[in-house]
Structure formats: structure tokens, C-alpha cells
Design a protein around this motif. Structure first.
Motif, PDB file in Angstrom:
ATOM      1  N   ARG A 108       0.814  -1.207   0.000  1.00 50.51           N
ATOM      2  CA  ARG A 108       0.000   0.000   0.000  1.00 50.51           C
ATOM      3  C   ARG A 108       0.852   1.262   0.000  1.00 50.51           C
ATOM      4  N   TYR A 109       2.078   1.193   0.499  1.00 47.56           N
ATOM      5  CA  TYR A 109       2.933   2.366   0.537  1.00 47.56           C
ATOM      6  C   TYR A 109       3.374   2.803  -0.857  1.00 47.56           C
ATOM      7  N   VAL A 110       3.485   1.850  -1.789  1.00 43.92           N
ATOM      8  CA  VAL A 110       3.836   2.207  -3.163  1.00 43.92           C
ATOM      9  C   VAL A 110       2.751   3.117  -3.729  1.00 43.92           C
ATOM     10  N   ASN A 111       1.481   2.743  -3.574  1.00 50.14           N
ATOM     11  CA  ASN A 111       0.380   3.573  -4.049  1.00 50.14           C
ATOM     12  C   ASN A 111       0.334   4.899  -3.306  1.00 50.14           C
ATOM     13  N   TYR A 112       0.542   4.863  -2.015  1.00 47.92           N
ATOM     14  CA  TYR A 112       0.534   6.091  -1.223  1.00 47.92           C
ATOM     15  C   TYR A 112       1.641   7.031  -1.689  1.00 47.92           C
ATOM     16  N   ASP A 113       2.843   6.487  -1.852  1.00 47.15           N
ATOM     17  CA  ASP A 113       3.966   7.312  -2.298  1.00 47.15           C
ATOM     18  C   ASP A 113       3.692   7.935  -3.661  1.00 47.15           C
ATOM     19  N   ALA A 114       3.130   7.167  -4.579  1.00 46.48           N
ATOM     20  CA  ALA A 114       2.804   7.701  -5.905  1.00 46.48           C
ATOM     21  C   ALA A 114       1.776   8.821  -5.791  1.00 46.48           C
ATOM     22  N   THR A 115       0.812   8.650  -4.914  1.00 39.66           N
ATOM     23  CA  THR A 115      -0.210   9.682  -4.702  1.00 39.66           C
ATOM     24  C   THR A 115       0.417  10.948  -4.137  1.00 39.66           C
ATOM     25  N   VAL A 116       1.299  10.792  -3.170  1.00 42.71           N
ATOM     26  CA  VAL A 116       1.977  11.951  -2.582  1.00 42.71           C
ATOM     27  C   VAL A 116       2.835  12.644  -3.634  1.00 42.71           C
ATOM     28  N   GLN A 117       3.552  11.875  -4.444  1.00 42.39           N
ATOM     29  CA  GLN A 117       4.394  12.473  -5.495  1.00 42.39           C
ATOM     30  C   GLN A 117       3.543  13.255  -6.499  1.00 42.39           C
TER      31      GLN A 117
ATOM     32  N   GLY B   1     -11.139  15.855   3.529  1.00 37.73           N
ATOM     33  CA  GLY B   1     -10.167  15.368   2.558  1.00 37.73           C
ATOM     34  C   GLY B   1      -8.843  15.099   3.241  1.00 37.73           C
ATOM     35  N   PRO B   2      -7.921  14.502   2.518  1.00 38.66           N
ATOM     36  CA  PRO B   2      -6.609  14.199   3.103  1.00 38.66           C
ATOM     37  C   PRO B   2      -5.691  15.413   3.086  1.00 38.66           C
ATOM     38  N   ILE B   3      -4.639  15.333   3.851  1.00 34.46           N
ATOM     39  CA  ILE B   3      -3.547  16.296   3.795  1.00 34.46           C
ATOM     40  C   ILE B   3      -2.319  15.509   3.353  1.00 34.46           C
ATOM     41  N   ARG B   4      -1.659  16.029   2.333  1.00 37.17           N
ATOM     42  CA  ARG B   4      -0.429  15.394   1.848  1.00 37.17           C
ATOM     43  C   ARG B   4       0.597  16.490   1.649  1.00 37.17           C
ATOM     44  N   ASN B   5       1.787  16.260   2.178  1.00 43.87           N
ATOM     45  CA  ASN B   5       2.844  17.258   2.038  1.00 43.87           C
ATOM     46  C   ASN B   5       2.406  18.592   2.661  1.00 43.87           C
ATOM     47  N   ALA B   6       1.694  18.507   3.772  1.00 48.89           N
ATOM     48  CA  ALA B   6       1.213  19.650   4.561  1.00 48.89           C
ATOM     49  C   ALA B   6       0.098  20.449   3.894  1.00 48.89           C
ATOM     50  N   LEU B   7      -0.341  20.056   2.698  1.00 50.75           N
ATOM     51  CA  LEU B   7      -1.394  20.776   1.981  1.00 50.75           C
ATOM     52  C   LEU B   7      -2.501  19.820   1.561  1.00 50.75           C
ATOM     53  N   ALA B   8      -3.677  20.381   1.392  1.00 56.42           N
ATOM     54  CA  ALA B   8      -4.759  19.585   0.816  1.00 56.42           C
ATOM     55  C   ALA B   8      -4.435  19.331  -0.649  1.00 56.42           C
ATOM     56  N   PRO B   9      -4.904  18.213  -1.198  1.00 57.53           N
ATOM     57  CA  PRO B   9      -4.683  17.954  -2.620  1.00 57.53           C
ATOM     58  C   PRO B   9      -5.259  19.090  -3.469  1.00 57.53           C
ATOM     59  N   MET B  10      -4.638  19.345  -4.588  1.00 54.35           N
ATOM     60  CA  MET B  10      -5.072  20.430  -5.456  1.00 54.35           C
ATOM     61  C   MET B  10      -6.486  20.192  -5.985  1.00 54.35           C
ATOM     62  N   THR B  11      -6.946  18.966  -5.994  1.00 55.04           N
ATOM     63  CA  THR B  11      -8.327  18.690  -6.366  1.00 55.04           C
ATOM     64  C   THR B  11      -9.277  19.396  -5.413  1.00 55.04           C
ATOM     65  N   MET B  12      -8.894  19.474  -4.139  1.00 60.23           N
ATOM     66  CA  MET B  12      -9.723  20.183  -3.169  1.00 60.23           C
ATOM     67  C   MET B  12      -9.762  21.676  -3.489  1.00 60.23           C
ATOM     68  N   THR B  13      -8.664  22.231  -3.984  1.00 60.26           N
ATOM     69  CA  THR B  13      -8.653  23.632  -4.392  1.00 60.26           C
ATOM     70  C   THR B  13      -9.611  23.832  -5.559  1.00 60.26           C
ATOM     71  N   THR B  14      -9.565  22.917  -6.531  1.00 59.07           N
ATOM     72  CA  THR B  14     -10.505  22.972  -7.657  1.00 59.07           C
ATOM     73  C   THR B  14     -11.933  22.980  -7.132  1.00 59.07           C
ATOM     74  N   PHE B  15     -12.216  22.086  -6.202  1.00 61.77           N
ATOM     75  CA  PHE B  15     -13.551  21.937  -5.624  1.00 61.77           C
ATOM     76  C   PHE B  15     -13.998  23.224  -4.930  1.00 61.77           C
TER      77      PHE B  15
END
Length: 123
Positions: free
Chosen positions: A2-11, A42-56
Motif C-alpha cells: 500500500r505504501y507504493v500507491n501512497y507514495d505515488a499519490t503523494v508524489q 479530505g486528506p492532507i499530503r505534504n502539509a497541503l490539501a490535494p489540489m483537487t480540493m482547491t478545484t472543488f
């Protein structure tokens, strides 16, 4: 695994943050008419919400609402949500809730206490 998918999502999130991307959201967004209190989760990744949340957030009219950010995180808490939400659509930002991703399944008591504090209990 699961960390591979998580890491890809964070990247991906980091790349989107670096370019100030606005990823598209599939489907029609809801109307907020008739709501005065909104829990925006929503989640927080890299101290910020995903940019999809900004779109929303940028696509909706939060005028006249009270917004409570709710996040899952690894170590960033609410991250920068209180600063990032909701402009350009004005809302009052109220107490949020941050739950560590690894603790979500056991967070019932914490969530219930938070809902009571913000006066949104269902019982």
C-alpha cells in the motif's frame, strides 16, 4: 504494497502543488444552497490539501456558510486548510478536525467529541 500507491499519490500531489494545478473534477458539483454548515473533508499530503480540493473549493459558492475542515494526515494535522479554504468563495472557517490516517478506524470517540463541541451531534 500500500505504501507504493501512497507514495505515488503523494508524489502526484507534490507535482500538482509545485505547478499550482487545478485537476478536473468529474461529474457535476453539488449546489450548496440551503446549507449553512459544511464539513469539508479530505486528506492532507505534504502539509497541503490535494489540489483537487482547491478545484472543488474554487468551483463552489460558500457564501454565508460555516465551514469545518476535516482531514486525515500522517503528521500535518489540518495542514494549511484554514488558510487555503475557502477563498475565493467567502465562508466562516470554524473548528476543524484532523485525524491521523492510521487512527481513522478507532477515531469514533474523537469524532463524537468534536461533533458535540461544534454542536452537530446526531443524538
Amino acid at each position: 504494497m500500500r505504501y507504493v500507491n501512497y507514495d505515488a499519490t503523494v508524489q502526484r500531489n507534490v507535482r500538482e502543488q509545485e505547478t499550482d494545478a487545478r485537476p478536473a473534477i468529474e461529474g457535476r458539483l453539488p449546489s450548496l444552497d440551503g446549507y449553512d454548515t459544511i464539513l469539508l473533508a479530505g486528506p492532507i499530503r505534504n502539509a497541503l490539501a490535494p489540489m483537487t480540493m482547491t478545484t472543488f473549493v474554487e468551483a463552489l459558492d460558500f457564501r454565508g456558510t460555516t465551514l469545518h475542515p476535516v482531514t486525515t494526515h500522517a503528521m500535518s494535522g489540518l495542514g494549511t486548510t484554514e488558510r487555503d479554504y475557502p477563498p475565493p468563495a467567502p465562508a466562516r472557517i470554524a473548528e476543524g478536525l484532523a485525524v491521523r490516517g492510521e487512527e481513522v478506524k478507532g477515531a469514533d470517540t474523537e469524532v463524537e467529541a468534536w461533533l458535540r463541541r461544534i454542536r452537530l451531534t446526531t443524538r
